[in-house]
Design a protein around this motif. Structure first.
Motif, mmCIF file in Angstrom:
data_model
loop_
_atom_site.group_PDB
_atom_site.id
_atom_site.type_symbol
_atom_site.label_atom_id
_atom_site.label_comp_id
_atom_site.label_asym_id
_atom_site.label_seq_id
_atom_site.Cartn_x
_atom_site.Cartn_y
_atom_site.Cartn_z
ATOM 1 N N PRO A 1 0.715 -1.088 0.143
ATOM 2 C CA PRO A 1 -0.112 -0.119 -0.018
ATOM 3 C C PRO A 1 0.862 1.330 -0.084
ATOM 4 N N ARG A 2 0.393 2.412 -0.667
ATOM 5 C CA ARG A 2 1.071 3.481 -0.830
ATOM 6 C C ARG A 2 0.509 4.748 -0.138
ATOM 7 N N GLN A 3 1.393 5.913 0.434
ATOM 8 C CA GLN A 3 0.681 6.848 0.815
ATOM 9 C C GLN A 3 0.905 7.997 -0.505
ATOM 10 N N LEU A 4 -0.443 8.554 -0.622
ATOM 11 C CA LEU A 4 -0.257 9.358 -1.843
ATOM 12 C C LEU A 4 -0.699 10.962 -1.746
ATOM 13 N N PRO A 5 -0.315 11.734 -2.516
ATOM 14 C CA PRO A 5 -0.641 13.042 -2.246
ATOM 15 C C PRO A 5 -2.110 13.367 -2.487
ATOM 16 N N ASP A 6 -2.923 14.283 -1.699
ATOM 17 C CA ASP A 6 -4.227 14.463 -1.802
ATOM 18 C C ASP A 6 -4.337 15.449 -3.153
ATOM 19 N N VAL A 7 -5.590 15.262 -3.818
ATOM 20 C CA VAL A 7 -5.777 16.007 -5.031
ATOM 21 C C VAL A 7 -5.806 17.474 -4.865
ATOM 22 N N GLY A 8 -6.486 17.673 -3.874
ATOM 23 C CA GLY A 8 -6.586 19.145 -3.335
ATOM 24 C C GLY A 8 -5.307 20.047 -2.899
ATOM 25 N N GLU A 9 -4.340 18.974 -2.306
ATOM 26 C CA GLU A 9 -3.135 19.433 -1.904
ATOM 27 C C GLU A 9 -2.234 19.616 -3.151
ATOM 28 N N SER A 10 -2.268 18.563 -3.857
ATOM 29 C CA SER A 10 -1.678 18.795 -5.123
ATOM 30 C C SER A 10 -1.988 19.896 -5.983
ATOM 31 N N ASP A 11 -2.986 20.185 -6.121
ATOM 32 C CA ASP A 11 -3.687 21.203 -6.874
ATOM 33 C C ASP A 11 -2.855 22.391 -6.322
ATOM 34 N N ARG A 12 -3.165 22.595 -5.021
ATOM 35 C CA ARG A 12 -2.833 23.883 -4.680
ATOM 36 C C ARG A 12 -1.255 24.125 -4.806
ATOM 37 N N GLY A 13 -0.551 22.901 -4.329
ATOM 38 C CA GLY A 13 0.980 23.159 -4.486
ATOM 39 C C GLY A 13 1.270 23.366 -5.786
ATOM 40 N N LEU A 14 0.642 22.591 -6.984
ATOM 41 C CA LEU A 14 1.186 23.171 -8.505
ATOM 42 C C LEU A 14 0.981 24.272 -8.729
ATOM 43 N N ARG A 15 -0.317 24.976 -8.353
ATOM 44 C CA ARG A 15 -0.391 26.361 -8.884
ATOM 45 C C ARG A 15 0.497 27.406 -8.092
#
Length: 243
Positions: free
Chosen positions: A124-138
């Motif tokens: 099993p893997r730990q993953l970046p959250d969609v919202g967190e990734s979105d904000r981080g990318l922006r």
């Protein structure tokens, strides 16, 4: 026509859509065969290789609830949970697929017009959250744009400067039913960011000093990392918001 999506991304989206009953097998195969003639999988049992569709069906019978993609790089194994053997193989090619709930990972290798997938145990893997990734990318896109402007990107890579001035022009990838629209948009912006990195690193802009080269690469490293993390979130059903 070839798909702009990596093969692991296509398996994640279309494989999950097929597994969840949104598309039929022919639609899955159409998405996977845009740049190849066949896909075979080895390692699931002792019978040698088998077609990818058969392998995905076997994984469904073993409890798979979806397929997620990983796009790791040296020092940043995002999307991977181990064990070491699986991580090493995935890092070697830069991508992999994880069968969620089945404990199996698939690593692709292009051999001529065929993709050969090797199955092995995956934790099993730990993953970046969609919202967190979105904000981080922006945020990272804006920071990288400022850093690159300070390094006079328009002089050594005018194409990159043009893309940074036209960030709202997105090449949105095709997606099957069941993929949240937010993840489709995130995938488009992640691929845009990684495209900027690839273009900027295509060469070192002629005769420049080692310090200038290091500064350019330093400005691009956070963007590349944020882009890959966003890409993993967009293609990992474990963290998708409700569609």
């Amino acid at each position: 026509m070839s798909s702009p999506l990596a093969i692991s991304a296509r398996v994640a989206w279309w494989g999950t859509s097929w597994l969840r009953g949104h598309i039929v097998a022919d639609e899955l195969l159409d998405a996977l065969l845009t740049d190849s003639v066949s896909h075979v999988v080895g390692g699931l049992d002792d019978d040698g290789t088998e077609p990818l569709l058969t392998a995905l069906a076997r994984l469904r019978s073993r409890g798979a609830t979806g397929f997620g993609a990983a796009f790791p790089a040296e020092g940043d194994p995002v999307g991977l949970g181990g064990p070491r053997a699986f991580n090493t193989d995935a890092l070697d090619v830069g991508e992999a697929v994880v069968a969620i709930g089945a404990g199996i990972g698939l690593v692709p290798r292009a051999v001529g017009p065929t993709y050969e997938w090797q199955a092995q145990s995956a934790a099993p893997r730990q993953l970046p959250d969609v919202g967190e990734s979105d904000r981080g990318l922006r945020a990272t896109v804006l920071e990288s744009a400022r850093d690159l402007a300070a390094l006079d990107v328009a002089r050594w890579r005018p194409e990159v400067a043009d893309q940074l001035l036209n960030l709202r022009h997105l090449a949105v990838p095709d997606a099957p039913p069941g993929v949240p629209s937010r993840c489709v948009d995130l995938a488009a912006r992640a691929m845009q960011a990684l495209g900027i990195v690839d273009l900027a690193l295509a060469d070192d802009g002629g005769a420049v000093s080692a310090a200038e080269i290091a500064a350019r690469r330093g400005a691009l490293a956070p963007l590349e990392r944020a882009g890959r993390r966003a890409l993993v979130a967009a293609f990992s059903p474990e963290v998708w918001p409700p569609s």
